[in-house]
Motif scaffolding. Structure first.
Motif, PDB file in Angstrom:
ATOM      1  N   ASP A 335       0.959  -1.228   0.094  1.00  0.00           N
ATOM      2  CA  ASP A 335      -0.163  -0.087  -0.095  1.00  0.00           C
ATOM      3  C   ASP A 335       0.991   1.202  -0.066  1.00  0.00           C
ATOM      4  N   ALA A 336       2.207   1.300  -0.411  1.00  0.00           N
ATOM      5  CA  ALA A 336       2.932   2.269  -0.599  1.00  0.00           C
ATOM      6  C   ALA A 336       2.603   3.185  -1.553  1.00  0.00           C
ATOM      7  N   MET A 337       2.808   4.309  -1.589  1.00  0.00           N
ATOM      8  CA  MET A 337       2.106   5.593  -2.403  1.00  0.00           C
ATOM      9  C   MET A 337       3.320   5.244  -3.532  1.00  0.00           C
ATOM     10  N   ALA A 338       2.819   4.719  -4.466  1.00  0.00           N
ATOM     11  CA  ALA A 338       3.714   4.618  -5.846  1.00  0.00           C
ATOM     12  C   ALA A 338       3.209   5.344  -6.823  1.00  0.00           C
ATOM     13  N   LEU A 339       4.348   5.900  -7.854  1.00  0.00           N
ATOM     14  CA  LEU A 339       3.916   6.562  -8.968  1.00  0.00           C
ATOM     15  C   LEU A 339       4.381   6.171 -10.264  1.00  0.00           C
ATOM     16  N   ARG A 394      -2.592  22.336 -10.365  1.00  0.00           N
ATOM     17  CA  ARG A 394      -1.842  21.659  -9.624  1.00  0.00           C
ATOM     18  C   ARG A 394      -2.280  21.132  -8.360  1.00  0.00           C
ATOM     19  N   ALA A 395      -1.970  19.813  -7.759  1.00  0.00           N
ATOM     20  CA  ALA A 395      -2.873  19.271  -6.692  1.00  0.00           C
ATOM     21  C   ALA A 395      -1.607  18.620  -5.917  1.00  0.00           C
ATOM     22  N   VAL A 396      -2.129  18.434  -4.689  1.00  0.00           N
ATOM     23  CA  VAL A 396      -1.127  17.527  -3.715  1.00  0.00           C
ATOM     24  C   VAL A 396      -2.119  16.516  -3.167  1.00  0.00           C
ATOM     25  N   ARG A 397      -1.558  15.285  -2.992  1.00  0.00           N
ATOM     26  CA  ARG A 397      -2.582  14.295  -2.486  1.00  0.00           C
ATOM     27  C   ARG A 397      -1.448  13.466  -1.425  1.00  0.00           C
ATOM     28  N   THR A 398      -2.394  13.321  -0.166  1.00  0.00           N
ATOM     29  CA  THR A 398      -1.602  12.594   0.832  1.00  0.00           C
ATOM     30  C   THR A 398      -2.570  11.323   1.115  1.00  0.00           C
ATOM     31  N   ALA A 399      -2.085  10.645   2.209  1.00  0.00           N
ATOM     32  CA  ALA A 399      -3.004   9.452   2.382  1.00  0.00           C
ATOM     33  C   ALA A 399      -4.195   9.694   2.807  1.00  0.00           C
ATOM     34  N   ASP A 400      -4.386  11.107   3.455  1.00  0.00           N
ATOM     35  CA  ASP A 400      -5.957  11.364   3.908  1.00  0.00           C
ATOM     36  C   ASP A 400      -6.459  12.314   3.137  1.00  0.00           C
ATOM     37  N   PHE A 401      -5.796  13.281   2.595  1.00  0.00           N
ATOM     38  CA  PHE A 401      -6.422  14.428   1.979  1.00  0.00           C
ATOM     39  C   PHE A 401      -5.909  14.879   0.410  1.00  0.00           C
ATOM     40  N   LYS A 402      -6.592  15.549  -0.129  1.00  0.00           N
ATOM     41  CA  LYS A 402      -6.471  15.935  -1.485  1.00  0.00           C
ATOM     42  C   LYS A 402      -6.683  17.494  -1.547  1.00  0.00           C
ATOM     43  N   TYR A 403      -5.794  18.333  -2.169  1.00  0.00           N
ATOM     44  CA  TYR A 403      -5.893  19.586  -2.237  1.00  0.00           C
ATOM     45  C   TYR A 403      -5.614  20.045  -3.851  1.00  0.00           C
ATOM     46  N   ILE A 404      -6.747  20.487  -4.462  1.00  0.00           N
ATOM     47  CA  ILE A 404      -6.567  20.644  -5.887  1.00  0.00           C
ATOM     48  C   ILE A 404      -6.604  22.413  -6.148  1.00  0.00           C
ATOM     49  N   TYR A 405      -5.703  22.932  -6.749  1.00  0.00           N
ATOM     50  CA  TYR A 405      -5.655  24.100  -6.931  1.00  0.00           C
ATOM     51  C   TYR A 405      -5.703  24.612  -8.385  1.00  0.00           C
ATOM     52  N   TYR A 406      -6.481  25.213  -8.863  1.00  0.00           N
ATOM     53  CA  TYR A 406      -6.845  25.972 -10.537  1.00  0.00           C
ATOM     54  C   TYR A 406      -5.896  26.950 -10.667  1.00  0.00           C
TER      55      TYR A 406
END
Length: 455
Positions: A335-339, A394-406
């Motif tokens: 369940d590692a955050m892989a890209l 641009r967006a940032v995703r963590t395990a718990d949250f996501k913030y999306i910036y336009y």
């Protein structure tokens, strides 16, 4: 030695090639000849395949026994994502291990700079035989001379039926369905006699729209119960104003699209089985690193949308399976955050090619073992002139949250609590009780952009 089921022995390539060096963006030089125990490497890249479209990942009716076999014999990464959900930029990231703003392919046009190190150029420099089969989508009109030793490709998206293909520089029409055409060439390539390891990238056109299954799979799910996603028809009033400009259509049309999509996936699954069986017949399977993944996800009615581009989970999350017994035991799960950013580093790790070459990911082996980790990642998207509705993101995703910036437009940003709201229905960006979370994610997004050279 004939390819007759016996393991092909690789000799240490005694070409200690004085001058065999590849200088990358960081001034590093490629290592010497390929090592005797270097594995073959096969990357199976599917177009627009969602992470949840497989029976191995819990789909309600889609049956993918051959892809499931890969997961049963290797490592399934359950939290894998792309850093840019669009075909050409994502493919350039796979080859270079770099973000779009670094490798420069920011839209569905453009080419990788010839001076940028890629997995194919680096492995070729160490003695690998390289082949590309399928959708390239990075310029060249299907002509890949100088990039690969062997290839079968086509212009742009190509066509599903009787495609015009370029085979090692000669253009011809190939009869049949493109999934079968690509599979047959890939099987031929791995079956050839050779005394060195190979890199094969099998890049399917499927399942890109218009979804077109082989005739033998057409109607396979005609009796399946197809449920529309829970966010189909949702109220978009708290979300960005451009979303209603990208409607998916009515429910009847959507049900047909979902059925056609999964019937097209069935052909890819069959292809995976044929390739695995051929590698096994040649006694090559266990000495081959097999990576199965997609260039991005695909929305099938979620948030009343189709296609990809946006930062929602259905757009950015992908399947990722790695079979390589030297690294992973059967039935392993991470369940590692892989890209997709990590695939190039993983290939170099397996081939024992030392050096970073400007790559911004980490190896999946280290992610799975815990020797490397990440707690967040940067997502980017650039507005395309041909599809101007969706602004730059641009967006940032963590395990718990996501913030999306336009970036481009004065539209509402988005904040989601992914644990409590996995379908991203409730935009929390204006909620006072999440002000501290929002501030922290904005700071993290700025940090990631600075760290990767985006600002």
């Amino acid at each position: 030695m004939p390819a007759n089921g016996k393991a092909l022995r690789y000799t240490v390539l005694a070409l200690i090639v004085v001058g065999l060096s590849l200088v990358g963006a960081c001034g590093e030089e490629a290592t010497g000849p390929v090592l005797a125990d270097a594995p073959n490497i096969v990357i199976i890249l599917v177009d627009d395949l969602r992470w949840d479209a497989l029976s191995a990942t819990g789909h309600a009716f889609s049956q993918t026994p051959n892809i499931d076999r890969l997961a049963a014999e290797g490592m399934l990464f359950t939290d894998a994502f792309v850093v840019h959900s669009l075909c050409a930029p994502s493919r350039a990231t796979l080859f270079t291990g770099r973000y779009s703003h670094t490798h420069g392919v920011t839209r569905n046009a453009g080419q990788i700079n010839s001076r940028t190190p890629t997995i194919n150029s680096l492995l070729s420099a160490t003695g690998y035989e390289t082949a590309f089969v399928g959708k390239w989508h990075l310029g060249g009109e299907g002509m890949l001379a100088g990039r690969f030793d062997r290839w079968l490709s086509f212009k742009g998206q190509g066509t599903y039926r009787n495609p015009i293909v370029n085979v090692d520089g000669a253009e011809r029409q190939a009869p049949g369905h493109v999934t079968d055409v690509l599979t047959d060439y890939a099987l031929d390539f791995v079956s050839r006699e050779r005394d060195r390891p190979f890199l094969l990238i099998l890049s399917h056109k499927a399942v890109h729209a218009p979804f077109t299954p082989q005739s033998r799979f057409d109607g396979r799910y005609s009796n399946a119960t197809i449920e529309l996603p829970p966010t189909f028809g949702e109220d978009l009033s708290t979300k960005p104003s451009f979303l209603p400009l990208r409607p998916v259509g009515d429910s009847t049309t959507l049900v047909t699209r979902i059925r056609d999509y999964h019937e097209t996936v069935a052909g890819v699954d069959e292809s995976v089985g044929k390739l695995l069986d051929r590698l096994q017949e040649l006694a090559l399977l266990d000495r081959t690193l097999v990576i199965f993944t997609s260039d991005n996800g695909y929305l099938l009615g979620e948030h009343n949308l189709t296609d990809k581009r946006v930062a929602y989970e259905e757009s950015i999350r992908i399947p990722l399976i790695v079979r390589y017994p030297a690294w992973f035991g059967s039935g392993s799960v991470s369940d590692a955050m892989a890209l997709n950013l990590d695939i190039a580093s993983t290939v170099l790790d397996a081939a024992q090619v030392r050096g970073g070459y400007g790559m911004e990911g980490v190896t999946l082996r280290e992610l799975a073992s815990g020797d490397a980790s990440r707690t967040s990642f940067l997502y980017e998207y650039y507005r395309e002139p041909r599809f101007p509705v969706t602004p730059s993101i641009r967006a940032v995703r963590t395990a718990d949250f996501k913030y999306i910036y336009y970036i481009d437009d004065d539209v509402t940003d988005e904040l989601y609590d992914l644990r409590a709201d996995p379908f991203e229905t409730t935009n929390l960006v204006a909620r006072p009780d999440f002000a501290n979370v929002l501030a922290g994610l904005r700071a993290e997004l700025a940090r990631l952009r600075r760290a990767t050279g985006d600002i």
